[in-house]
Each structure stands twice: as C-alpha cells, then as structure tokens.
Motif scaffolding. Structure first.
Motif, PDB file in Angstrom:
ATOM      1  N   LEU A  65     -36.069 -39.028  55.321  1.00 55.55           N
ATOM      2  CA  LEU A  65     -36.995 -39.778  54.528  1.00 55.55           C
ATOM      3  C   LEU A  65     -36.515 -39.669  53.082  1.00 55.55           C
ATOM      4  O   LEU A  65     -36.562 -40.729  52.352  1.00 55.55           O
ATOM      5  CB  LEU A  65     -38.480 -39.472  54.793  1.00 55.55           C
ATOM      6  CG  LEU A  65     -39.114 -39.975  56.093  1.00 55.55           C
ATOM      7  CD1 LEU A  65     -40.455 -39.372  56.107  1.00 55.55           C
ATOM      8  CD2 LEU A  65     -39.033 -41.528  56.254  1.00 55.55           C
ATOM      9  N   ILE A  66     -36.317 -38.558  52.735  1.00 54.09           N
ATOM     10  CA  ILE A  66     -35.994 -38.190  50.971  1.00 54.09           C
ATOM     11  C   ILE A  66     -34.838 -38.720  50.728  1.00 54.09           C
ATOM     12  O   ILE A  66     -34.706 -39.579  49.819  1.00 54.09           O
ATOM     13  CB  ILE A  66     -35.856 -36.724  50.993  1.00 54.09           C
ATOM     14  CG1 ILE A  66     -37.234 -36.066  51.118  1.00 54.09           C
ATOM     15  CG2 ILE A  66     -35.156 -36.439  49.753  1.00 54.09           C
ATOM     16  CD1 ILE A  66     -38.445 -36.542  50.145  1.00 54.09           C
ATOM     17  N   LEU A  67     -33.658 -38.897  51.645  1.00 52.84           N
ATOM     18  CA  LEU A  67     -32.582 -39.569  51.201  1.00 52.84           C
ATOM     19  C   LEU A  67     -32.687 -40.799  51.258  1.00 52.84           C
ATOM     20  O   LEU A  67     -32.158 -41.466  50.663  1.00 52.84           O
ATOM     21  CB  LEU A  67     -31.503 -39.263  52.543  1.00 52.84           C
ATOM     22  CG  LEU A  67     -31.318 -37.690  52.742  1.00 52.84           C
ATOM     23  CD1 LEU A  67     -30.250 -37.560  53.683  1.00 52.84           C
ATOM     24  CD2 LEU A  67     -30.626 -37.062  51.019  1.00 52.84           C
ATOM     25  N   VAL A  81     -35.174 -50.330  45.505  1.00 52.92           N
ATOM     26  CA  VAL A  81     -36.453 -51.318  45.519  1.00 52.92           C
ATOM     27  C   VAL A  81     -37.783 -50.435  45.534  1.00 52.92           C
ATOM     28  O   VAL A  81     -38.923 -51.157  45.168  1.00 52.92           O
ATOM     29  CB  VAL A  81     -36.588 -51.989  47.195  1.00 52.92           C
ATOM     30  CG1 VAL A  81     -35.395 -53.174  46.991  1.00 52.92           C
ATOM     31  CG2 VAL A  81     -36.787 -51.144  48.085  1.00 52.92           C
ATOM     32  N   LEU A  82     -37.703 -49.222  45.548  1.00 56.75           N
ATOM     33  CA  LEU A  82     -38.932 -48.394  45.282  1.00 56.75           C
ATOM     34  C   LEU A  82     -39.345 -48.422  43.998  1.00 56.75           C
ATOM     35  O   LEU A  82     -38.463 -48.391  42.967  1.00 56.75           O
ATOM     36  CB  LEU A  82     -38.759 -46.827  45.974  1.00 56.75           C
ATOM     37  CG  LEU A  82     -38.676 -46.772  47.269  1.00 56.75           C
ATOM     38  CD1 LEU A  82     -38.363 -45.474  47.671  1.00 56.75           C
ATOM     39  CD2 LEU A  82     -39.871 -47.366  48.113  1.00 56.75           C
ATOM     40  N   SER A  83     -40.555 -48.387  43.681  1.00 68.55           N
ATOM     41  CA  SER A  83     -40.787 -48.109  42.107  1.00 68.55           C
ATOM     42  C   SER A  83     -40.661 -46.856  41.530  1.00 68.55           C
ATOM     43  O   SER A  83     -40.334 -46.042  42.212  1.00 68.55           O
ATOM     44  CB  SER A  83     -42.285 -48.496  41.962  1.00 68.55           C
ATOM     45  OG  SER A  83     -43.117 -47.463  42.493  1.00 68.55           O
ATOM     46  N   SER A  94     -40.325 -40.985  42.103  1.00 71.46           N
ATOM     47  CA  SER A  94     -40.562 -39.634  41.500  1.00 71.46           C
ATOM     48  C   SER A  94     -41.736 -38.908  42.228  1.00 71.46           C
ATOM     49  O   SER A  94     -41.454 -37.496  42.567  1.00 71.46           O
ATOM     50  CB  SER A  94     -41.419 -39.939  40.221  1.00 71.46           C
ATOM     51  OG  SER A  94     -41.516 -38.927  39.576  1.00 71.46           O
ATOM     52  N   SER A  95     -42.689 -39.506  42.875  1.00 71.70           N
ATOM     53  CA  SER A  95     -43.531 -38.700  43.757  1.00 71.70           C
ATOM     54  C   SER A  95     -42.679 -38.053  45.006  1.00 71.70           C
ATOM     55  O   SER A  95     -42.899 -37.071  45.475  1.00 71.70           O
ATOM     56  CB  SER A  95     -44.639 -39.511  44.104  1.00 71.70           C
ATOM     57  OG  SER A  95     -44.325 -40.590  45.049  1.00 71.70           O
ATOM     58  N   ALA A 150     -40.206 -41.586  35.533  1.00 66.89           N
ATOM     59  CA  ALA A 150     -41.488 -42.154  36.588  1.00 66.89           C
ATOM     60  C   ALA A 150     -42.118 -43.088  35.829  1.00 66.89           C
ATOM     61  O   ALA A 150     -42.591 -44.041  36.474  1.00 66.89           O
ATOM     62  CB  ALA A 150     -42.331 -40.775  36.694  1.00 66.89           C
ATOM     63  N   SER A 151     -42.129 -43.293  34.492  1.00 67.30           N
ATOM     64  CA  SER A 151     -42.759 -44.475  33.699  1.00 67.30           C
ATOM     65  C   SER A 151     -41.618 -45.624  33.594  1.00 67.30           C
ATOM     66  O   SER A 151     -42.065 -46.431  32.566  1.00 67.30           O
ATOM     67  CB  SER A 151     -43.392 -43.931  32.722  1.00 67.30           C
ATOM     68  OG  SER A 151     -42.427 -43.364  31.515  1.00 67.30           O
TER      69      SER A 151
END
Length: 182
Positions: free
Chosen positions: A10-12, A19-21, A26-27, A114-115
C-alpha cells in the motif's frame, strides 16, 4: 507477515500514484515506518514527489541513512537551481506560514510538499523557486553526506613485568596483576 507485506504494498502504491493529492500522499508517508520508507525510496517506480516526501520525512525523523546508503540526492538535484516561477503573493491561502514557524528545514519541506509544493507555493516558503523550502537545502546536504562513525579499535599491548621475587606478570585492563599472562 502477510499483513506487513500488504502494508508495504500500500505504501509503495501510494508513492507511485501521482493521482493522489499531496495531502493524502503526505499522510501515507507519515504513517509508514522508516524501514518501509527506505524500501520505497529505493524503488525505481516511486515518483519524484514520493521520493521528495520520503527524504523530508526521514530527515524529520532524524534518520541518517537507509541501511548503509545515504539519501537526499533528489532534493539536492534541485538545490540552487530556479525551476519554478515564484511570484510573491502577500496573501497566502488561509493561515500564513514563515520559516520561523517550523523547527527545522525538514519540517518546513514536509509542510511545503503537503501543501502543493514544489509546483505551487501558497505560503511563500520557496522564494528562490528551487523546490526546497526554507533551510532544507542546507539540511539535506548534511544528511546526504553523513558518514557512519567508525568504531575505533583499542590496541592492547601486553607488557611483562618482573616482580620483586622474580615472578612475571601483566597488567589487565582493570588494573589487576595477571601472573599467568607472560
């Protein structure tokens, strides 16, 4: 063991998905263990954004090396090179952050990525446009050139002494006489 492998997968997958924000990625990076981050960092399929986030996270955790190898080459590759236009805006979205609001460059870089960084910089943390927030460039230089301390070998020289009655002895590390040592 199966749960561990699933979690690493999942981490990889999170690190390879552009596509992830930035907030979600970051989380996910923040929840992973240092060993999982080092494994994901070495994979060629991990995106540049994922590698930059992993570098900032590992440095914030004060991890000096991944195994026996250094990390930080992705952040260093952009240090000092203006890659992004940074029109200064006096109005940051929401709460305004300055470099003084963070304990170190790694924390500032984590927040910056992250921002929306390095593409956007709503808080003006990367004024020179190199993709590195605050003092992250100086901190990552130290991390990337870290050398593990080498254990020193203490040489023990045994010297034979002769006592008043002709017996021989050596002195032990604790300072006692060893009559069988010569």
């Amino acid at each position: 063991m199966r749960a561990f492998i699933y979690f690493v997968f999942l981490i990889l997958a999170a690190c390879t998905a552009d596509v992830l924000s930035p907030e979600v990625l970051s989380s996910k990076v923040a929840r992973a263990s240092s060993a999982e981050l080092c494994s994901a960092y070495r994979l060629p399929s991990t995106t540049l954004r994922g590698k930059l986030m992993i570098e900032a996270e590992l440095a914030a955790r004060k991890v000096n090396q991944c195994g026996n190898s250094n990390y930080g080459q992705y952040s260093l590759s952009t240090a000092g090179t203006k890659s992004y236009e940074r029109p200064f805006s006096s109005e940051a979205a929401g709460v305004d952050y300055d470099c003084d609001d963070f304990p170190n460059g790694a924390a500032a870089q984590r927040f910056f990525l992250a921002s929306g960084g390095p593409v956007s910089d709503p808080h003006n943390l990367d004024l020179d446009g190199d993709g590195l927030a605050c003092e992250w460039g100086a901190q990552i230089r130290k991390v990337s050139s870290y050398r593990r301390p080498v254990a020193s070998v203490r040489r023990v020289t045994s010297r034979c002494y002769t006592g008043p009655r002709g017996g021989t002895y050596t002195i032990t590390a604790s300072g006692n006489k060893n009559y069988g040592g010569c």
